[in-house]
Scaffold this active site. Structure first.
Site: not given
Ligand code: DON
Length: 586
Positions: A120, A397, A415, A439, A469, A489-490
Site C-alpha cells: 500500500r 481498481t 490500484t 482514502d 477496502s 469497487g471502493g
Molecule cells: O483502497 C481502496 O479501498 C480504494 N482506493 C480502492 C479504489 C477502488 O476500488 C476503485 N474502484 N473500483
C-alpha cells in the site's frame, strides 16, 4: 453512533462460550449439507472456464494470456502474478499500475501458512493531518483527489519485486519482459480502453504529460483496433528490469517523480521514495461454515469486515432463506451496517494505531451484534448525515486470481484509486500517479470519494498507510486451497467479495454463477441498500416494507475468481461486468 458500533474488544464471557457452541452446532447442522461438490455445471446458466494445471482470471485478456504462458512454461502462481501485475500496468493504465499500490495474498499449495504482502502507498513525510482542509477547516476535494498532493508514495514496484524474491522462480527481468514488449511495440486497443479515455477526458487532458501519453497528437483517444505504444513507460520498466526496485525508487525514475512533484507543489521526495518499504503481514483469519477464510489485514479493512459479517451471518440458515431473497438481503444489510460503522471508528494502519482486529473478527462479538438485529425491521443507520457519497462511479481498481499446478494460490488487488488515479502522469516516465491520499480521513466525519467516514484511526500522518477496502481473499477447505477471489469497487469491494463467498459456500453456485449473480451493498452511511439490476420488484417491495431505502445502482465490482474442485479441477470465473475480463486455464 456507539450503540450501533458496539464493543469489539475480545471478552471471554459465558455468553461468548455459548455463542461459540451455538455457532458450532449451526455449522454442523447447516454447513455440512453444503459441503458437496462445487462445480455443478449441467443445468446452470453460467459456466466457468476449466483447467487442470493452471488457471488465471484477470480483468484484461492480454494479461490473462501472458500470465497463463508463465504457468505453462513452468512458472508458479507468484511468477504469473508478478508478470500479470506489470502487464496490466501497460494494458490497463486506468488501474493497472506502477504508480500505485495494493495487496497480494499468497497461500502455498502445500498447506503452509498464507502470507500477505502489503505494498500500500504511504503518506509522504511532509504530509499533515489537515493538509486537505482550507483555512475554514473545510475539506478541499480537488486537492485530495486531483492534485500532486493526492499521491501517496507508490508501493507496487517494491511489492511485486518482494513477492517474486520470496516466492518466485523467475527473475524480475523475466517478469517484466512481456510488459516492456507491450509498452514498446504496442497492443491492440479494446473498445473499453477508448471509452475510458473518452469518459475521463476532461480530467486527464489538463495535464500535458497525460495528454501526450494517452491521446493521439490530434487530441483524439486511441481508437479500438489501433495499436497503442508507450515508449516512456517501456524505458521506465526497463530501468526496473536492469536495476531492480532501485531502478524505480532511485536514479532516473525517482528523479522524474521528484521533479514532477517540485513543479506542482507535490510532497513526495527522494527520501520518501528511497525509504518506502512493503510489509509482510499475517492475513486476517476466520471461519465460515467449516471453511477457513484468509483475507487482507490492516491497513485494509477488507479481511476484518468480511470475517465480521460472515460471523454474524453464520447465525442464519442463509441457504434456506434463499439467494437474494428479501429475508437474506435484510440480514446481510443489517450485518453490513454494523461492520461499516465499526470500520469508520476502529480501522486504520496498525503500524500507527491499535485496531481491535481480534475482537472485530471474534465469534463472540458477532454473536452479540447478531442479537441486536431485528428480523422484521431495518434499523436506521444513524443520525449522522453521510454527506456527499461516491460521486465517482467510474472508479476502477483491478484484481486477479491465479492458481498453479502445485495448488499455490495468489489473490492480488492493486490500484491507483480512481480510474487513472490522480490523472497526473509523471512527465518523462509515462505512468500515472495514484490519488490514494483521499482514502485517508481528511477530516473526522467527512466522507471520502466512496462515502466512507473515518476519524482518528485513519487520520493523515507521515509515513502512514491510508485505510483500504481491498480484500484479496483465499478460502481453504480441509486445509487445502479452495477459492481465490477479490474485486475492485471502493467501499463495495468488501461486500462484493463477501457475496461471492456466500454464493459458493451458502448457495452452492459454481464459480461463474457466483461471480455473475446480481449484488447488493450497504455501508451504514448512506443508509440505503444499493442493488444492481436483477433483483425482483417483489423483493425490493418486501425490503422497503421492513424499512429499508433501496437504490438501484450501476454494476458493482469486477471480481476475478478461481475455484479448486475436490478432484483438483480448476474453475475460473471472470466478471462479466468488465468487457475485457478473462479467465483462462490449461
Ligand atoms: O483502497 C481502496 O479501498 C480504494 N482506493 C480502492 C479504489 C477502488 O476500488 C476503485 N474502484 N473500483
Amino acid at each position: 453512533m456507539d450503540r450501533v458500533m458496539g464493543n469489539p474488544q475480545p471478552e471471554i464471557s459465558r455468553k461468548c462460550v455459548w455463542s461459540l457452541l451455538a455457532a458450532l452446532l449451526i455449522t454442523l447442522l447447516v454447513g455440512l449439507p453444503q459441503a458437496r461438490a462445487q462445480a455443478i455445471l449441467e443445468g446452470e446458466r453460467f459456466h466457468p472456464v476449466q483447467g487442470t494445471q493452471g488457471m488465471v482470471a484477470t480483468s484484461h485478456t492480454l494479461a490473462t494470456e501472458i500470465a497463463l504462458e508463465v504457468l505453462e512454461n513452468g512458472g508458479n502462481a507468484v511468477d504469473a502474478a508478478v508478470t500479470a501485475g506489470f502487464a496490466l500496468a501497460v494494458t490497463q493504465p486506468r488501474s493497472g499500475n506502477i504508480g500505485g499500490g495494493g495487496f497480494m495474498l499468497y497461500a502455498p499449495g502445500d498447506g503452509g501458512a498464507p502470507e500477505a504482502i502489503d505494498y500500500r502507498e504511504t503518506a509522504p513525510a511532509g504530509a499533515t493531518e489537515t493538509m486537505f482542509q482550507n483555512a475554514d477547516g473545510e475539506v478541499v476535494q480537488q486537492r485530495s483527489r486531483f492534485s500532486h498532493q493526492a499521491a501517496g508514495v507508490p508501493g507496487t514496484v517494491a511489492g511485486l519485486s518482494l513477492a517474486l524474491e520470496r516466492h518466485g522462480t523467475i527473475s524480475l527481468e523475466q517478469a517484466l519482459a512481456p510488459a516492456i514488449k507491450l509498452a514498446r511495440e504496442g497492443f491492440e486497443v479494446p473498445r473499453r480502453f477508448t471509452e475510458g479515455l473518452e469518459q475521463a477526458r476532461e480530467r486527464l487532458e489538463r495535464w500535458p504529460a497525460t495528454k501526450a501519453t494517452f491521446y493521439n497528437a490530434d487530441g483524439s483517444a486511441p481508437q479500438p483496433g489501433s495499436v497503442f505504444r508507450q515508449p516512456e513507460l517501456a524505458d521506465t520498466l526497463q530501468r526496473i528490469a536492469d536495476q531492480g526496485p532501485k531502478g524505480f525508487y532511485e536514479g532516473e525514475t525517482a528523479r522524474l517523480i521528484v521533479e514532477e512533484m517540485q513543479r506542482h507543489d507535490g510532497l513526495i521526495t527522494l527520501e520518501d521514495l528511497q525509504t518506502y518499504q512493503p510489509a509482510i503481514r499475517e492475513p486476517v483469519h476466520g471461519t465460515y461454515r467449516g471453511h477457513d477464510i484468509y483475507s487482507m489485514s490492516p491497513p485494509s479493512s477488507g479481511g476484518t469486515h468480511i470475517v465480521q459479517i460472515l460471523n454474524i451471518l453464520e447465525h442464519y440458515p442463509i441457504a434456506e432463506l434463499g439467494h437474494n431473497s428479501a429475508a437474506t438481503v435484510h440480514r446481510m444489510a443489517e450485518a453490513m451496517k454494523l461492520a461499516y460503522a465499526d470500520r469508520a471508528k476502529y480501522l486504520g494502519d496498525t503500524d500507527f494505531v491499535d485496531v481491535p482486529v481480534t475482537g472485530l473478527t471474534s465469534k463472540g462479538y458477532a454473536a452479540a451484534l447478531q442479537a441486536t438485529i431485528d428480523p422484521d425491521r431495518a434499523r436506521p443507520s444513524s443520525e449522522i448525515s453521510a454527506g456527499n457519497p461516491a460521486p465517482w462511479e467510474s472508479n476502477e481498481t483491478t484484481h486477479f486470481s491465479i492458481v498453479d499446478r502445485w495448488g499455490n494460490a495468489v489473490s492480488n488487488t492493486y490500484t491507483i484509486n480512481f480510474s487513472y488515479g490522480s490523472g497526473i502522469t509523471v512527465a518523462g516516465a509515462g505512468f500515472l500517479l495514484n490519488n490514494e491520499m483521499d482514502d485517508f480521513s481528511a477530516k473526522p466525519g467527512v466522507p471520502n470519494a466512496y462515502g466512507l467516514i473515518g476519524g482518528e484511526a485513519n487520520k493523515i500522518e507521515p509515513g502512514k498507510r491510508m485505510l483500504s477496502s481491498m480484500s484479496p481473499t483465499i478460502v481453504r477447505k480441509d486445509g487445502r486451497n479452495y477459492l481465490v477471489t477479490g474485486s475492485p469497487g471502493g467501499s463495495r469491494i468488501i461486500t462484493t467479495t463477501l457475496q461471492v463467498l456466500m454464493n459458493v459456500i451458502d448457495h452452492n453456485m459454481n464459480i461463474q454463477s457466483a461471480v455473475s449473480a446480481p449484488r447488493m451493498h450497504h455501508q451504514w452511511l448512506p443508509d440505503e441498500i444499493r442493488m444492481e439490476q436483477g433483483f425482483s420488484p417483489d423483493t425490493i417491495e418486501l425490503l422497503e416494507g421492513l424499512g429499508h431505502k433501496v437504490s438501484i445502482s450501476r454494476a458493482m465490482g469486477a471480481i476475478q475468481s478461481v475455484l479448486i474442485g475436490e478432484d483438483g479441477t480448476l474453475y475460473g470465473g471472470a466478471d462479466p461486468r468488465r468487457s475485457t475480463s478473462a479467465a483462462m486455464g490449461y
